[in-house]
Design a protein around this motif. Structure first.
Motif, PDB file in Angstrom:
ATOM      1  N   PRO A  25       0.569  -1.047   0.272  1.00 27.53           N
ATOM      2  CA  PRO A  25      -0.237   0.047  -0.404  1.00 27.53           C
ATOM      3  C   PRO A  25       0.854   1.433   0.464  1.00 27.53           C
ATOM      4  O   PRO A  25       1.712   1.239   0.088  1.00 27.53           O
ATOM      5  CB  PRO A  25      -1.047  -0.353   1.438  1.00 27.53           C
ATOM      6  CG  PRO A  25       0.070  -1.180   2.095  1.00 27.53           C
ATOM      7  CD  PRO A  25       0.870  -2.185   1.516  1.00 27.53           C
ATOM      8  N   ILE A  26       0.461   2.715  -0.270  1.00 27.97           N
ATOM      9  CA  ILE A  26       0.624   3.331   0.087  1.00 27.97           C
ATOM     10  C   ILE A  26      -0.322   4.499   0.775  1.00 27.97           C
ATOM     11  O   ILE A  26      -1.637   4.526   0.988  1.00 27.97           O
ATOM     12  CB  ILE A  26       0.516   4.229  -2.183  1.00 27.97           C
ATOM     13  CG1 ILE A  26       0.781   5.414  -1.020  1.00 27.97           C
ATOM     14  CG2 ILE A  26      -0.890   4.173  -2.207  1.00 27.97           C
ATOM     15  CD1 ILE A  26       1.318   6.693  -2.676  1.00 27.97           C
ATOM     16  N   CYS A  27       0.499   5.322   1.903  1.00 27.59           N
ATOM     17  CA  CYS A  27      -0.197   6.269   2.568  1.00 27.59           C
ATOM     18  C   CYS A  27       0.222   7.755   2.456  1.00 27.59           C
ATOM     19  O   CYS A  27       1.772   7.987   2.527  1.00 27.59           O
ATOM     20  CB  CYS A  27      -0.366   5.914   4.022  1.00 27.59           C
ATOM     21  SG  CYS A  27      -1.314   6.281   5.345  1.00 27.59           S
ATOM     22  N   ILE A  28      -0.599   8.590   2.532  1.00 27.30           N
ATOM     23  CA  ILE A  28      -0.220   9.697   2.448  1.00 27.30           C
ATOM     24  C   ILE A  28      -1.139  10.723   4.029  1.00 27.30           C
ATOM     25  O   ILE A  28      -2.577  10.620   3.557  1.00 27.30           O
ATOM     26  CB  ILE A  28      -0.611  11.052   1.216  1.00 27.30           C
ATOM     27  CG1 ILE A  28       0.662   9.938   0.257  1.00 27.30           C
ATOM     28  CG2 ILE A  28       0.020  12.002   1.481  1.00 27.30           C
ATOM     29  CD1 ILE A  28       0.418  10.405  -0.704  1.00 27.30           C
ATOM     30  N   ASP A  29      -0.686  10.754   4.662  1.00 24.52           N
ATOM     31  CA  ASP A  29      -1.118  12.018   5.277  1.00 24.52           C
ATOM     32  C   ASP A  29      -1.634  12.849   5.401  1.00 24.52           C
ATOM     33  O   ASP A  29      -1.405  13.919   3.810  1.00 24.52           O
ATOM     34  CB  ASP A  29      -0.067  12.524   6.693  1.00 24.52           C
ATOM     35  CG  ASP A  29      -0.292  13.355   7.739  1.00 24.52           C
ATOM     36  OD1 ASP A  29      -1.424  12.497   9.027  1.00 24.52           O
ATOM     37  OD2 ASP A  29      -0.880  14.318   7.778  1.00 24.52           O
ATOM     38  N   LYS A  30      -3.484  12.892   5.529  1.00 20.39           N
ATOM     39  CA  LYS A  30      -3.969  13.892   5.077  1.00 20.39           C
ATOM     40  C   LYS A  30      -3.348  15.352   4.954  1.00 20.39           C
ATOM     41  O   LYS A  30      -3.726  16.155   3.895  1.00 20.39           O
ATOM     42  CB  LYS A  30      -5.494  14.181   5.662  1.00 20.39           C
ATOM     43  CG  LYS A  30      -5.390  14.775   7.410  1.00 20.39           C
ATOM     44  CD  LYS A  30      -6.616  14.352   7.898  1.00 20.39           C
ATOM     45  CE  LYS A  30      -7.118  14.809   9.378  1.00 20.39           C
ATOM     46  NZ  LYS A  30      -8.522  14.187   9.507  1.00 20.39           N
TER      47      LYS A  30
END
Length: 184
Positions: free
Chosen positions: A112-117
């Motif tokens: 997965p990829i995850c980016i802080d809002k």
């Protein structure tokens, strides 16, 4: 923004970001903006770092301890311990991309990829994607990933913003997915 291949000292900060956006622990109001479905342990991230060098992270700067974004990318052998990925591995020989039948030797699993809002909508998506792609293309010519159909924001990010191609749709464990590919 500072991009790097994660080290063991980055695991706790990565897990902190991950928990914030993982489907089992995400705030309900944040779910519409995307989420991560797979849970990861400290041991699994240790393996990802030491065996694959496959955890790519973004921090505000070199001195920062906070991980603001991550991408995971690794061989199918690494991912095979999860039932979802074992299912995808079994189906690889049924897929063709750029004149090649997909295999564990010519492709890898991205995400997965995850980016802080707090930094979504900036250059971070493209930058961390390209950073991970640059490292993985040394080993594999084809990227493969999937997006759960209940996560339309992730679909748009991968299709429209990153330009990945949908190679097929599939079902697994009662869920529906899009499977994407990309020439590295």
């Amino acid at each position: 923004m500072h991009y790097k291949i994660a080290e063991l000292s980055d695991i706790e900060a990565t897990l902190k970001l991950h928990e914030k956006y993982q489907i089992d622990s995400i705030a309900q109001e944040d779910k519409k903006d995307g989420f991560v479905t797979t849970a990861f342990s400290k041991e699994e991230l240790t393996d990802l770092i030491t065996q694959e060098q496959g955890l790519f992270i973004a921090k505000a700067n070199e001195e920062s301890d906070e991980v603001l974004a991550y991408v995971m990318a690794a061989s199918w052998q690494f991912w095979s311990r999860w039932a979802m990925f074992a299912h995808m591995i079994k189906d690889l020989p049924n897929l063709e991309y750029l004149g090649q039948t997909l295999s564990v030797d010519n492709s890898y699993q991205y995400g997965p990829i995850c980016i802080d809002k707090s930094i979504r909508g900036t250059e971070v998506l493209h930058e961390i994607f390209n950073f991970s792609l640059g490292h993985m293309q040394k080993r594999y010519p084809i990227l493969v990933t999937f997006v759960n159909k209940i996560n339309p924001r992730s679909y748009q990010a991968h299709k429209r913003k990153l330009g990945l191609e949908v190679i097929q749709e599939f079902s697994f464990n009662g869920n529906e997915y899009w499977e994407f590919v990309c020439d590295t």
